[in-house]
Design a protein around this motif. Sequence first.
Motif, mmCIF file in Angstrom:
data_model
loop_
_atom_site.group_PDB
_atom_site.id
_atom_site.type_symbol
_atom_site.label_atom_id
_atom_site.label_comp_id
_atom_site.label_asym_id
_atom_site.label_seq_id
_atom_site.Cartn_x
_atom_site.Cartn_y
_atom_site.Cartn_z
ATOM 1 N N TYR A 176 55.264 -18.323 -47.254
ATOM 2 C CA TYR A 176 54.825 -17.194 -48.212
ATOM 3 C C TYR A 176 53.594 -16.843 -47.908
ATOM 4 O O TYR A 176 52.775 -17.619 -47.968
ATOM 5 C CB TYR A 176 55.244 -17.555 -49.557
ATOM 6 C CG TYR A 176 56.548 -18.149 -49.765
ATOM 7 C CD1 TYR A 176 57.555 -17.118 -49.662
ATOM 8 C CD2 TYR A 176 57.021 -19.414 -50.066
ATOM 9 C CE1 TYR A 176 58.962 -17.511 -49.951
ATOM 10 C CE2 TYR A 176 58.438 -19.799 -50.093
ATOM 11 C CZ TYR A 176 59.209 -18.997 -50.041
ATOM 12 O OH TYR A 176 60.435 -19.274 -50.422
ATOM 13 N N GLU A 177 53.309 -15.586 -48.233
ATOM 14 C CA GLU A 177 51.901 -15.066 -48.271
ATOM 15 C C GLU A 177 51.210 -14.980 -49.696
ATOM 16 O O GLU A 177 50.064 -15.195 -49.624
ATOM 17 C CB GLU A 177 52.177 -13.252 -47.750
ATOM 18 C CG GLU A 177 52.741 -12.969 -46.408
ATOM 19 C CD GLU A 177 51.997 -13.527 -45.207
ATOM 20 O OE1 GLU A 177 50.605 -13.437 -45.429
ATOM 21 O OE2 GLU A 177 52.387 -13.789 -44.417
ATOM 22 N N CYS A 178 52.149 -14.898 -50.588
ATOM 23 C CA CYS A 178 51.506 -15.224 -51.931
ATOM 24 C C CYS A 178 52.684 -15.572 -53.009
ATOM 25 O O CYS A 178 53.631 -15.727 -52.562
ATOM 26 C CB CYS A 178 50.969 -13.454 -52.631
ATOM 27 S SG CYS A 178 52.101 -12.449 -52.593
ATOM 28 N N GLY A 179 51.996 -15.689 -54.025
ATOM 29 C CA GLY A 179 53.031 -16.116 -55.278
ATOM 30 C C GLY A 179 54.232 -15.202 -55.349
ATOM 31 O O GLY A 179 55.183 -15.362 -55.599
ATOM 32 N N LEU A 180 53.926 -13.976 -55.343
ATOM 33 C CA LEU A 180 54.924 -12.638 -55.395
ATOM 34 C C LEU A 180 55.985 -12.978 -54.714
ATOM 35 O O LEU A 180 57.112 -12.830 -54.792
ATOM 36 C CB LEU A 180 54.502 -11.477 -55.588
ATOM 37 C CG LEU A 180 53.985 -11.051 -57.003
ATOM 38 C CD1 LEU A 180 53.368 -9.513 -56.839
ATOM 39 C CD2 LEU A 180 55.068 -11.144 -58.024
ATOM 40 N N ASP A 181 55.576 -13.125 -53.142
ATOM 41 C CA ASP A 181 56.397 -13.331 -52.170
ATOM 42 C C ASP A 181 57.351 -14.586 -52.522
ATOM 43 O O ASP A 181 58.762 -14.317 -52.173
ATOM 44 C CB ASP A 181 55.691 -13.677 -50.934
ATOM 45 C CG ASP A 181 56.264 -13.692 -49.714
ATOM 46 O OD1 ASP A 181 57.566 -12.996 -49.708
ATOM 47 O OD2 ASP A 181 55.926 -14.037 -48.628
ATOM 48 N N ALA A 182 56.897 -15.747 -52.937
ATOM 49 C CA ALA A 182 57.770 -16.848 -53.117
ATOM 50 C C ALA A 182 58.921 -16.608 -54.323
ATOM 51 O O ALA A 182 59.981 -16.843 -54.392
ATOM 52 C CB ALA A 182 56.935 -18.090 -53.657
ATOM 53 N N ALA A 183 58.365 -15.735 -55.658
ATOM 54 C CA ALA A 183 59.341 -15.421 -56.684
ATOM 55 C C ALA A 183 60.315 -14.208 -56.165
ATOM 56 O O ALA A 183 61.432 -14.653 -56.532
ATOM 57 C CB ALA A 183 58.142 -14.787 -57.755
ATOM 58 N N VAL A 184 59.803 -13.618 -55.330
ATOM 59 C CA VAL A 184 60.839 -12.468 -55.013
ATOM 60 C C VAL A 184 62.093 -13.195 -54.076
ATOM 61 O O VAL A 184 63.053 -12.646 -54.285
ATOM 62 C CB VAL A 184 60.369 -11.566 -54.224
ATOM 63 C CG1 VAL A 184 61.439 -10.307 -53.500
ATOM 64 C CG2 VAL A 184 59.577 -10.672 -55.356
#
Length: 119
Positions: free
Chosen positions: A8-16
């Motif tokens: 993942y690039e960031c936390g939003l990437d993981a959440a999505v």
Amino acid sequence: MSRRNSPYECGLDAAVDVIGGKWKVLLLWALAQGPQRFGELKRGLPAISEKVLIQQLREMEADRIVHREAHPQVPPKVEYSLTALGTSLNTALEPLGAWGRAHMREIEETYGARHPEAS
């Protein structure tokens, strides 16, 4: 050259990745009301097909945001509920839901203009 330890690039990437798709967020909101059986979830989301509902629940179970409990009885009884991870995800989505409610008219106008078949 650095090696990445995460896909993942960031936390939003993981959440999505966990909530991606049309139905998962709606299933999270439904299960926030408490444990539900498959039929209850299906009645609450009548537009979802049984196949997709099964698929989404399995993915959510694999992502450890939904717990599936099969009760050994006849007829079989299976209940779905949120795990602690699912509950925390639901809590994180609350501000997004509030934003959507606050801007629903604008979103509907924009979405309708881009997708006349949805109107």
